[in-house]
Design a protein around this motif. Structure first.
Motif: not given
Length: 566
Positions: A178-180, A202-212
């Motif tokens: 999770i990217w902040i 790293t074989n992960r799924t990136v999800l962006a925190s919907p801020m700004d």
């Protein structure tokens, strides 16, 4: 392509001349046929049919021949002899260009995100081609994101791990980053790119925190799913409170031995990684292999960063080989990933293309000047002196004639090269001074110089969507330059350089309000600088293609393999 007018236009300076579009449409009546020879009626009909067929065949043949010639000429680089002229019809880029050498997938709804396939018309072709390894990794990642994205069965099961407390963790088939978002737009673009690449390796799924306002600026990059973390994520309300002293912070966990990391029953379902510029030596353990092995056990990694730490990922031994295969040309990392990830939404894209069509179209050369001042609001004379010192010394801006009696003045008028200078700055003062200089003095070679600045906000406005939209538009417009000058340590400039695939002239940050000597330098690599690299490199796999930055000695940047010294 005709674009509708809406309320999302850039705020132009009042002194800018309006763009004039030609609206003259001349309708010519055909002249009567003047052949006085006599033919039988059936012969006339046959002649008309032949002429009609000929009129149809000729343009088709011409188009086919031009297309074939273009392919041949491109293969042997013949068009370079014609100063960049190409017969490809504007608005219809070849399929391979439209998809950026396989970087992008076909099949998206083009109308919902015009920039995805139109950007090649403005930012031009990629400066480096993606490797087969990178393309393969992207296709695999897209499938992973579609399987693990928001509200999928795997996502819902992994979310439940936060609530259930079940140990050991059952295998849900998905793990996440999770990217902040944090700090300015340039920082956000660089750090999201970093989180995305980390997710791939790293074989992960990136999800962006919907801020700004990030969702309002960029289209969804992945097909059939979303980049953005749902707002009902269990601990989303705690994100703003995460810091180095948080019980969830990995550096703090290690420092104070908050858990026994060898005991699977104590593994937390999520860990916060404090990776922005105030990180300490415990936070920097993230960049060591043994700690990466532990973090691989955690379902949810939350990352808060305002930095481009990709160069340090190349120094993690377990990541090194896969990254080198993905990016055999090391300086292309951000250039390729940014062109894949970031597609402005339609309102922003229309703002970009309207400004380009009004002010930049028709220029023989486009010069971008990005001015970022860290030493107070200004404006400052020494900054203007540095801009002129750099651009004149490096022959970026046209030279001027100070002596009105100079004999070169008359001969210089024969040259009508059109040079457009696009300036971006919080202040309009620098653009005004340069514009006045060219109004008051002829150029040595007779160039016609126009100076434009899309906006001058005076200060950064952290919460306004229009401010962010203007900033993104200016970054893209700078990336369309033929030559670019940027300010040292400016993430805004780094992103513009990367979007355009340009080796900019970088102006050093002034000290004691004095012009540096030299005022600027041509960068060795178009990849951005990781401004504050980890202090402890004892366990890093140091590589010759990661070097200190030109503008920050404690920073780190990727350079071409054959250019390992500055």
């Amino acid at each position: 392509m005709k674009r509708s007018s809406d309320d999302h236009q850039l705020a132009f300076d009042s002194e800018m001349e309006p763009h004039k579009r030609s609206s003259d449409h001349h309708h010519h009546q055909p002249k009567p046929h003047s052949d006085h020879r006599h033919h039988a009626p059936e012969d006339n009909n046959g002649a008309y049919c032949k002429r009609g067929l000929l009129l149809l065949v000729i343009p088709v043949a011409l188009f086919l021949n031009i297309t074939v010639l273009d392919l041949v000429f491109r293969q042997y680089n013949v068009w370079s002899f014609f100063n960049g002229f190409s017969p490809v019809i504007p608005g219809i880029p070849p399929k391979e260009d439209k998809l950026l050498g396989g970087l992008l997938l076909p099949g998206f709804d083009e109308k919902s995100c015009l920039s995805r396939y139109e950007s090649v018309l403005y930012l031009k072709e990629l400066k480096r081609q993606p490797s087969s390894s990178l393309i393969s990794k992207l296709r695999s990642y897209e499938a992973l994101h579609k399987r693990c994205g928001p509200y999928t069965e795997s996502y819902n099961k992994t979310v439940e791990l936060i609530k259930s407390g079940e140990r050991p963790f059952p295998d849900t088939g998905c793990k996440y980053v999770i990217w902040i978002p944090f700090n300015g737009l340039g920082n956000k673009i660089l750090s999201l790119t970093t989180a995305f690449l980390y997710a791939i390796v790293t074989n992960r799924t990136v999800l962006a925190s919907p801020m700004d306002h990030v969702p309002e600026l960029f289209c969804e990059p992945f097909p059939g799913t979303s980049l953005f973390l749902p707002e009902d994520f269990p601990v989303a309300g705690e994100f703003n409170g995460f810091d180095q002293n948080s019980k969830h912070c990995y550096g703090n966990i290690v420092k104070n031995k908050l858990i026994d990391r060898s005991d699977v029953s104590q593994l937390p379902p999520f860990v916060y990684n404090n990776l922005f510029h105030n990180k300490d030596r415990y936070d920097e353990l993230f960049f060591q292999d043994e700690h990466q092995m532990f973090l691989q056990k955690i379902p949810w990694l939350i990352i808060k960063t305002d930095e481009y730490f990709i160069p340090s990922l190349f120094e993690i031994p377990s990541f090194q080989k896969v990254l080198e295969n993905m990016f055999p040309d090391r300086e292309s990392v951000f250039h390729l990933l940014a062109r894949y990830l970031f597609h402005p939404t339609n309102p922003v894209w229309e703002m970009i293309t309207r400004y380009h069509d009004a002010y930049l179209t028709g220029a023989d050369e486009k010069i971008g000047l990005q001015v970022r001042v860290f030493d107070g609001p200004g404006p400052f004379q020494h900054v203007l002196d540095q801009i002129l010192g750099c651009t004149m010394k490096e022959n970026i801006l046209p030279q001027i004639i100070n002596n009105p009696k100079d004999p070169n003045i008359n001969s210089s008028r024969k040259n009508k090269t059109k040079v457009v200078v696009l300036m971006t700055s919080l202040s309009s003062w620098y653009a005004d001074r340069i514009r006045d200089m060219y109004l008051q003095h002829p150029t040595l070679n007779g160039e016609v110089v126009r100076v434009h600045q899309p906006s001058h906000e005076e200060e950064q406005k952290w919460s306004e969507i229009l401010h962010y939209s203007k900033a993104l538009a200016e970054i893209y417009l700078l990336g369309m330059s033929d030559r670019l000058v940027t300010s040292g340590c400016s993430t805004f400039g780094y992103v513009a350089q990367g979007f355009g695939g340009l080796h900019s002239w970088l102006m050093f940050e002034p000290k004691n309000r004095k012009v540096p000597d030299p005022p600027c330098i041509r960068v060795t690599s178009m990849d951005p600088c990781y401004l504050i690299r980890p202090a402890d490199t004892s366990k890093a796999a140091l590589v010759p293609y990661a070097k200190p930055c030109e503008d920050r000695s404690i920073g780190l940047k990727l350079v071409p393999v054959n250019k390992t010294t500055f």
